[in-house]
Design a protein around this motif. Structure first.
Motif, PDB file in Angstrom:
ATOM      1  N   SER A 210      23.739 -13.472 -15.939  1.00  0.00           N
ATOM      2  CA  SER A 210      23.931 -14.846 -16.407  1.00  0.00           C
ATOM      3  C   SER A 210      22.851 -15.283 -17.389  1.00  0.00           C
ATOM      4  N   ALA A 211      22.034 -14.297 -17.871  1.00  0.00           N
ATOM      5  CA  ALA A 211      20.982 -14.654 -18.824  1.00  0.00           C
ATOM      6  C   ALA A 211      21.600 -15.009 -20.165  1.00  0.00           C
ATOM      7  N   PRO A 212      20.984 -15.951 -20.887  1.00  0.00           N
ATOM      8  CA  PRO A 212      21.535 -16.301 -22.215  1.00  0.00           C
ATOM      9  C   PRO A 212      21.361 -15.148 -23.195  1.00  0.00           C
ATOM     10  N   GLU A 213      22.213 -15.142 -24.189  1.00  0.00           N
ATOM     11  CA  GLU A 213      22.188 -14.060 -25.172  1.00  0.00           C
ATOM     12  C   GLU A 213      20.932 -14.165 -26.023  1.00  0.00           C
ATOM     13  N   PRO A 214      20.134 -13.094 -26.139  1.00  0.00           N
ATOM     14  CA  PRO A 214      18.900 -13.176 -26.929  1.00  0.00           C
ATOM     15  C   PRO A 214      19.205 -13.217 -28.424  1.00  0.00           C
ATOM     16  N   LYS A 215      18.203 -13.683 -29.168  1.00  0.00           N
ATOM     17  CA  LYS A 215      18.383 -13.801 -30.618  1.00  0.00           C
ATOM     18  C   LYS A 215      18.417 -12.451 -31.316  1.00  0.00           C
ATOM     19  N   ARG A 216      17.843 -11.430 -30.676  1.00  0.00           N
ATOM     20  CA  ARG A 216      17.812 -10.138 -31.346  1.00  0.00           C
ATOM     21  C   ARG A 216      19.198  -9.504 -31.460  1.00  0.00           C
ATOM     22  N   ARG A 217      20.171 -10.149 -30.787  1.00  0.00           N
ATOM     23  CA  ARG A 217      21.522  -9.623 -30.915  1.00  0.00           C
ATOM     24  C   ARG A 217      22.098  -9.902 -32.311  1.00  0.00           C
ATOM     25  N   TRP A 218      21.662 -11.035 -32.972  1.00  0.00           N
ATOM     26  CA  TRP A 218      22.253 -11.354 -34.277  1.00  0.00           C
ATOM     27  C   TRP A 218      21.217 -11.534 -35.391  1.00  0.00           C
ATOM     28  N   LEU A 219      19.884 -11.539 -35.043  1.00  0.00           N
ATOM     29  CA  LEU A 219      18.857 -11.664 -36.064  1.00  0.00           C
ATOM     30  C   LEU A 219      18.231 -10.297 -36.345  1.00  0.00           C
ATOM     31  N   PRO A 220      17.997  -9.937 -37.597  1.00  0.00           N
ATOM     32  CA  PRO A 220      17.337  -8.656 -37.899  1.00  0.00           C
ATOM     33  C   PRO A 220      15.886  -8.680 -37.449  1.00  0.00           C
ATOM     34  N   SER A 221      15.372  -7.508 -37.045  1.00  0.00           N
ATOM     35  CA  SER A 221      14.009  -7.399 -36.533  1.00  0.00           C
ATOM     36  C   SER A 221      13.031  -7.307 -37.692  1.00  0.00           C
ATOM     37  N   LYS A 222      11.984  -8.127 -37.625  1.00  0.00           N
ATOM     38  CA  LYS A 222      10.990  -8.092 -38.696  1.00  0.00           C
ATOM     39  C   LYS A 222      10.072  -6.878 -38.551  1.00  0.00           C
TER      40      LYS A 222
END
Length: 717
Positions: A210-222
Motif C-alpha cells: 500500500s506504499a505510494p508510488e515513488p517518483k523514480r518510477r517516472w522521473l529520470p535519475s540524475k
C-alpha cells in the motif's frame, strides 16, 4: 562245414527266386501298437532297473518306487576303507528352468580386461571355468547383420563377451533418448495447469503493498545521468576506446557444449569415503565384542579425546528393539567437516630416506667423561629435599628439606658433618663463589640465613667472619630489610640473618654474582617486591624493579657482563644494570617457565618449563629459541650447565635426569653441538614430584641431585 555252406547257398537261391517274383506290399503301421509296445518296453526296463536296485539295497522299503529322490548307493571308500553313501548327480528335465540356461559368469563387478589374455571369462557357480565364446572377424559380423534382420537390436555384454538382445522397453528408451524426449513413456509434458489464483473465490482482495508510488518510477535519475556524462566525456577525450567491429564470419562455428574448458590444474581429489561399520557396531554383535562391566566403567571414566571408539557395543534381541541413533547429528556434522576440510590438492610424496634427515652425531663413548652411575646416596628421612648447593672447591654439599633441616656432608664419602634445624621450610640454598671466604646462604620464610661450615682453616674462618660480621659495621640506611648479626657461636647457628619484608613469602631462589658481593633473592609472593638484591660489603638491600610485568620465577647474573636475566611466566628479559635499561626480551613459547641457566661463556641460555619444553637461546642470534627440545614426559624442574666441562643436565618430575653434551664453538658461524648422552634413573616419584634440583660438582664430571623421595644422590663417571 559242407552242410553249412550248402544251407547258405540254398538261402541265396531262395532269395533270388523271391526277387524274380512279385514285390510284396509294405505292411501298414499301427500307431497305437507303436506307443503301447514302447511303453511296455520302457515299463519292463524300469522294472528291471528297480529289481536290480532292490537287490543292491536290501533295507529299502517296499514303496521305494514312489520315492521322489534319487536312490543312493553304498560303496567302500578307497581312502578310509569304510562304507559311504553316494547319491547320483541330479539331471534336470528339459522342462525345468535351469536345464537350458547357460552357466552365468559369477566373477562379480571387476574389470573384465583382466581376462583378456586368458582362454576363459570367469567362473560359474560351481567354480568351473566359463570359456570364452568364439568370435568372428569383421566380415562375419557384417554377414550376420545381413542375414539376421534383428541384429541391430542387440548389445554387447561385457561380462559374457557376447551380444544379448534388447527388450522392447529398452529399445523404446533408446529411441526416446535419441529423439531428445523424456525416457519415461508415461510422462505427459502437456498436463493441464492447476489454476491457483484464477476462478471464483480465488481472487486477491488485498494489494501486495500500500506504499505510494515513488517518483523514480517516472522521473529520470540524475545520478545515472552523471555517470553517463562521465563515460561520454571519457570517450570524447579518447580515454575510453571502443573495440573495432569485427567482420561477421558467415561460416558457422561449432563447438562441444559439454566439454569443459582446458585447465592446467589437476583434477580435484574425490571426497574421502566414510568408514564402513564393523562387527562391534551390529545390533547383535558376537559375545567377544561385548564389554565387561569393568571395561564399561573404564570407558565411561576416560575422556572423549582418549577413547578408542565413540560407542560401546550393545546387544539387542531383535532389530525392532533397537532405539534411535543418538549420535546421528554429531556423526553427520563430522562427516560434513570431513568433506569441507578434505584436501583438494594431491602432493607428490618425496622418497627420502629417514636416516638421511637425522644429524650425524658422534658416539657417546667418544664424549666421555660424563656421569653414568650412582655412587653415593644421602637420605633426609623427614621430608622431601627441595634444594642443594655445592661448595666452590667441590668438597661440601649443603641440602635442605621442607622440615627445616639443613645437612652438610662430604662429596667424596657421603658423611654428614653438620646439621642445622631452622624450624621452617627451606626453599633455596646457595654457596658463595668467593675462594677467600667459605659460607652459604639458606632461604626460609621471609628470612635469609648465612652459615659457616665447620672444620675450615683459621685463616679462612677469619676472612669469612670479617666479611659477614666485621668489627666496624657500615652506616645503616633506611630500608624495610633488616640485617641482624648473631650473638652466639657461629657454628651453632647462622652468623648473619636478613629479614625480608612481611608477606614476601618463601625464598624460592638465590643466586650470587660471580665476585661474591651481590646476592639476588626471589620470593614466592607475586608482588613487585619479590626480587631483592643484597650487597654484603655495605649490608644494603634494594629492589631493582619498581614495576615489572608478570610474576618473577627466576633471576640470574651474567657470568662476564653487568647484565641481569629475569624470567617471568612467559618471557625472559635481559637488563643492563650499568645503564639501567632493557636490552631484549626472549620469547621461548613456554606456557610456564620453571628454570633457566646461563652458559659459562655468557652467549647462550637454556630455559625449561612445566610444559616439558627446553629452549636453547643464542643471545647473538635471535630473540626466539635456536633449538626446542621435548624429551621429558613430565614437567622440567631444574637445569644446570657444568662450569668447566661441555655438559648440561635437566631433571623432571618423571624421575629421570638427562645428560647432554653441549659444545659451544668460538666460531660464530658454527652451530652449537648438542648430543644426548645418558638418562639417569634413581629417584622415586612421590605425589607427582620427581627430581627437584640438580647441581654439577666443580672441576669434576659429577652430578648431585635432590628428589622428592628425600634422597640426595651423587652420580659419578
Amino acid at each position: 562245414m559242407q552242410s553249412e555252406d550248402e544251407a547258405e547257398d540254398e538261402d541265396r537261391e531262395g532269395d533270388d527266386a523271391s526277387d524274380d517274383g512279385d514285390v510284396d506290399e509294405f505292411p501298414e503301421i499301427d500307431v497305437a501298437s507303436d506307443s503301447d509296445e514302447s511303453d511296455e518296453e520302457e515299463e519292463e526296463e524300469d522294472t528291471d532297473d528297480l529289481d536290480e536296485e532292490d537287490t543292491l539295497d536290501e533295507n529299502s522299503d517296499a514303496d521305494s518306487d514312489l520315492h521322489i529322490f534319487p536312490k543312493s548307493k553304498k560303496v567302500v571308500s578307497d581312502i578310509t576303507g569304510q562304507t559311504k553313501v553316494v547319491y547320483p548327480e541330479i539331471e534336470p528335465d528339459y522342462d525345468s528352468d535351469s536345464s537350458t540356461e547357460d552357466d552365468p559368469n559369477r566373477v562379480g563387478n571387476i574389470p573384465m580386461h583382466w581376462y583378456d589374455d586368458l582362454p576363459h571369462l570367469g567362473y560359474n557357480i560351481n567354480g568351473k571355468r566359463v570359456l570364452r565364446p568364439a568370435k568372428g572377424d569383421e566380415l562375419d559380423r557384417f554377414l550376420q547383420t545381413v542375414e539376421d534382420p534383428n541384429s541391430w537390436t542387440t548389445a554387447f555384454d561385457q561380462n559374457a563377451q557376447m551380444d544379448k538382445p534388447l527388450s522392447a522397453e529398452e529399445l523404446d528408451i533408446i529411441r526416446r533418448l535419441q529423439a531428445g524426449e523424456n525416457p519415461d513413456a508415461e510422462y505427459d509434458p502437456y498436463e493441464p495447469t492447476i489454476e491457483w489464483f484464477t476462478g471464483k473465490g480465488k481472487e486477491e482482495v488485498m494489494p501486495l503493498s500500500s506504499a505510494p508510488e515513488p517518483k523514480r518510477r517516472w522521473l529520470p535519475s540524475k545520478w545515472e545521468k552523471q555517470k553517463i556524462m562521465k563515460i561520454v566525456r571519457a570517450i570524447r577525450q579518447g580515454r575510453i576506446v571502443g573495440s573495432k567491429p569485427t567482420a561477421a564470419d558467415k561460416k558457422q562455428q561449432f563447438y562441444a557444449i559439454w566439454n569443459e574448458p582446458p585447465s592446467n590444474q589437476p583434477p580435484p581429489l574425490p571426497a574421502p569415503k566414510p568408514k564402513l561399520p564393523t562387527h562391534s557396531e551390529s545390533y547383535n554383535p558376537p559375545e567377544e565384542y561385548l564389554p565387561t562391566e569393568e571395561e564399561r566403567k573404564q570407558w565411561e571414566n576416560t575422556d572423549l579425546e582418549d577413547r578408542e571408539r565413540d560407542y560401546l557395543p550393545h546387544k539387542y534381541p531383535a532389530l525392532r528393539l533397537v532405539p534411535a541413533y543418538d549420535q546421528f547429528i554429531k556423526q553427520r556434522f563430522n562427516r560434513q567437516l570431513d568433506l569441507y576440510l578434505a584436501p583438494r590438492i594431491q602432493r607428490v610424496k618425496l622418497n627420502v630416506d629417514p636416516n638421511s634427515l637425522l644429524p650425524k652425531l658422534p658416539s657417546p663413548n667418544s664424549l666421555r667423561p660424563f656421569p653414568n652411575y650412582k655412587s653415593l646416596q644421602f637420605m633426609h628421612t623427614k621430608a622431601r629435599v627441595r634444594c642443594l648447593s655445592i661448595s666452590p672447591d667441590g668438597a661440601w654439599v649443603a641440602s635442605g628439606d621442607e622440615s627445616g633441616v639443613i645437612s652438610l656432608w662430604e662429596v667424596n664419602v657421603g658423611r654428614e658433618v653438620k646439621r642445622w634445624s631452622l624450624g621452617s621450610k627451606v626453599g633455596a640454598i646457595e654457596w658463595c663463589p668467593r675462594l677467600d671466604a667459605c659460607f652459604f646462604v639458606a632461604g626460609t620464610e621471609e628470612q635469609l640465613h648465612f652459615f659457616i661450615p665447620p672444620n675450615i682453616s683459621p685463616a679462612l674462618l677469619t676472612m669469612t667472619q670479617s666479611a659477614l660480621a666485621p668489627a666496624t659495621l657500615p652506616p645503616t640506611t633506611q630500608s624495610s630489610i633488616k640485617w641482624i648479626s648473631a650473638s652466639g657461636a657461629a657454628e651453632d647457628g647462622p652468623i648473619l640473618t636478613i629479614e625480608l619484608p612481611s608477606a614476601s613469602g618463601l625464598s624460592k631462589q638465590l643466586t650470587w654474582h660471580r665476585k661474591g658481593d651481590y646476592l639476588a633473592s626471589v620470593s614466592s609472593s607475586e608482588t613487585q617486591g619479590s626480587v631483592w638484591m643484597h650487597q654484603i660489603s655495605r649490608r644494603h638491600s634494594q629492589s631493582p624493579f619498581k614495576k615489572i610485568k608478570g610474576a618473577v620465577q627466576m633471576v640470574l647474573f651474567h657470568p662476564t657482563k653487568p647484565h641481569f636475566f629475569v624470567a617471568t611466566q612467559r618471557y625472559v628479559r635481559l637488563y643492563n644494570l650499568a645503564e639501567q635499561k632493557l636490552l631484549k626480551t626472549l620469547m621461548p613459547g613456554i606456557k610456564w617457565i620453571s628454570s633457566m641457566d646461563v652458559h659459562p661463556s655468557g652467549d647462550h641460555i637454556i630455559v625449561g618449563g612445566y610444559d616439558r619444553k627446553l629452549c636453547w637461546f643464542d643471545l647473538e642470534l635471535s630473540e626466539k629459541p635456536y633449538k626446542v627440545l621435548r624429551y621429558h614426559s613430565r614437567a622440567i624442574r631444574s637445569l644446570h650447565f657444568h662450569p668447566t666441562y661441555p655438559l648440561f643436565a635437566s631433571s623432571s618430575d618423571d624421575g629421570s635426569i638427562q645428560i647432554f653434551h653441549a659444545r659451544v664453538y668460538n666460531d660464530l658461524m658454527t652451530d652449537p653441538l648438542i648430543v644426548p648422552l645418558k638418562i639417569l634413573r634413581g629417584h622415586d616419584v612421590q605425589e607427582g614430584l620427581g627430581v627437584l634440583q640438580i647441581k654439577w660438582v666443580n672441576k669434576q664430571p659429577w652430578l648431585v641431585s635432590a628428589g622428592a623421595d628425600g634422597s640426595v644422590s651423587l652420580w659419578c663417571s
